[in-house]
Scaffold this active site. Structure first.
Site, PDB file in Angstrom:
ATOM      1  N   CYS A   3     -67.779  18.342 -47.764  1.00  0.00           N
ATOM      2  CA  CYS A   3     -66.745  17.828 -46.806  1.00  0.00           C
ATOM      3  C   CYS A   3     -65.642  18.788 -46.572  1.00  0.00           C
ATOM      4  CB  CYS A   3     -66.245  16.520 -47.536  1.00  0.00           C
ATOM      5  SG  CYS A   3     -65.441  16.823 -49.080  1.00  0.00           S
ATOM      6  N   ASN A  25     -63.242  18.684 -50.404  1.00  0.00           N
ATOM      7  CA  ASN A  25     -64.013  18.820 -51.771  1.00  0.00           C
ATOM      8  C   ASN A  25     -63.190  18.100 -52.728  1.00  0.00           C
ATOM      9  OD1 ASN A  25     -65.519  20.787 -54.034  1.00  0.00           O
ATOM     10  ND2 ASN A  25     -66.131  19.065 -53.218  1.00  0.00           N
ATOM     11  N   CYS A  27     -62.604  14.307 -51.695  1.00  0.00           N
ATOM     12  CA  CYS A  27     -62.845  12.796 -51.801  1.00  0.00           C
ATOM     13  C   CYS A  27     -64.218  12.562 -51.809  1.00  0.00           C
ATOM     14  CB  CYS A  27     -61.986  12.406 -50.541  1.00  0.00           C
ATOM     15  SG  CYS A  27     -60.197  12.247 -50.926  1.00  0.00           S
ATOM     16  N   ARG A  28     -64.697  12.910 -50.411  1.00  0.00           N
ATOM     17  CA  ARG A  28     -66.448  12.507 -50.040  1.00  0.00           C
ATOM     18  C   ARG A  28     -67.206  13.216 -50.701  1.00  0.00           C
ATOM     19  NH1 ARG A  28     -65.404  13.413 -43.705  1.00  0.00           N
ATOM     20  NH2 ARG A  28     -63.946  15.244 -44.933  1.00  0.00           N
ATOM     21  N   SER A  29     -67.302  14.731 -50.600  1.00  0.00           N
ATOM     22  CA  SER A  29     -68.291  15.395 -51.341  1.00  0.00           C
ATOM     23  C   SER A  29     -68.499  14.966 -52.870  1.00  0.00           C
ATOM     24  CB  SER A  29     -68.273  16.828 -51.065  1.00  0.00           C
ATOM     25  OG  SER A  29     -67.289  17.504 -51.040  1.00  0.00           O
ATOM     26  N   ASP A  59     -63.187  10.371 -43.370  1.00  0.00           N
ATOM     27  CA  ASP A  59     -62.415  10.956 -44.105  1.00  0.00           C
ATOM     28  C   ASP A  59     -61.404   9.916 -44.725  1.00  0.00           C
ATOM     29  OD1 ASP A  59     -60.266  12.425 -45.364  1.00  0.00           O
ATOM     30  OD2 ASP A  59     -60.087  13.824 -43.761  1.00  0.00           O
TER      31      ASP A  59
HETATM   32  P1  4NP Z   1     -62.373  15.138 -48.059  1.00  0.00           P
HETATM   33  O1  4NP Z   1     -60.991  14.746 -47.776  1.00  0.00           O
HETATM   34  O2  4NP Z   1     -63.017  16.288 -47.115  1.00  0.00           O
HETATM   35  O3  4NP Z   1     -63.281  13.937 -48.286  1.00  0.00           O
HETATM   36  O4  4NP Z   1     -62.221  15.758 -49.728  1.00  0.00           O
HETATM   37  C1  4NP Z   1     -59.782  15.283 -47.379  1.00  0.00           C
HETATM   38  C2  4NP Z   1     -58.975  15.843 -48.447  1.00  0.00           C
HETATM   39  C3  4NP Z   1     -57.941  16.462 -48.218  1.00  0.00           C
HETATM   40  C4  4NP Z   1     -57.573  16.851 -46.891  1.00  0.00           C
HETATM   41  C5  4NP Z   1     -58.350  16.256 -46.006  1.00  0.00           C
HETATM   42  C6  4NP Z   1     -59.629  15.711 -46.255  1.00  0.00           C
HETATM   43  N1  4NP Z   1     -56.416  17.392 -46.585  1.00  0.00           N
HETATM   44  O5  4NP Z   1     -56.209  17.623 -45.386  1.00  0.00           O
HETATM   45  O6  4NP Z   1     -55.685  18.033 -47.428  1.00  0.00           O
END
Ligand code: 4NP
Length: 156
Positions: free
Chosen positions: A8, A11, A13-15, A125
């Site tokens: 994702c 790294n 939340c989703r992955s 997200d």
């Molecule tokens: P992820 O979520 O891609 O599912 O891990 C996010 C975590 C942090 C951010 C964006 C998406 N960020 O912009 O910090």
């Protein structure tokens, strides 16, 4: 050994959730030894961090443990892994940019394995939203990971 990398943006939340959901399925079926599972982010913003506390809590309520530490996706991942499983079109584009041409076929989008063909075409997200977003991530991942595993099992 089948090697799968979930990807994702951050790294955190989703992955990591996809990794935890997939590992739980493998444990349930006693086939964890046949797989190597990891996750990474197209960005390195959160490198070294554990998964987001909100994601950990939502997963825990479903009995799913998230063991990952954030790291950035690297070019060599496309040599090592058999499948690079992304969450949305932005991850897809950034992964394709990094991957050598001969490995592009390894990149797949997880929602292509959804049971609901009218459902979302990506895993949204959840980072800037509320609890509902984290629950939706897990709902989508539980369904898609189940179907992805069944599809891979027919090939190994
Ligand atoms: P992820 O979520 O891609 O599912 O891990 C996010 C975590 C942090 C951010 C964006 C998406 N960020 O912009 O910090």
């Amino acid at each position: 050994m089948t090697k799968i990398l979930f990807v994702c943006l951050g790294n955190i939340c989703r992955s990591p959730a996809a990794e935890g959901v997939f590992l739980a399925l493998l444990e349930r079926e006693n086939i964890k030894y046949k797989f190597e599972i990891d996750s990474a982010g197209t960005s390195g913003y959160h490198a070294g961090e554990a998964a987001d506390e909100r994601m950990i809590e939502s997963a825990k309520r479903r009995g799913i443990h998230l063991p990952s530490r954030s790291r950035q996706l690297i070019k060599e991942d496309f040599d090592h892994f058999d499948y690079v499983v992304v969450m949305d079109d932005s991850n897809l584009k950034n992964s394709e940019k990094l991957a050598p041409q001969e490995h592009h076929h390894k990149i797949i989008k997880i929602t292509d394995y959804s049971s609901d063909k009218f459902g979302p075409d990506h895993v949204p997200d959840p980072y800037y939203g509320g609890t509902q977003g984290f629950e939706l991530v897990l709902d989508l991942l539980e369904d898609c990971c189940h179907n992805l595993l069944n599809s891979i099992k027919t090939k190994i």
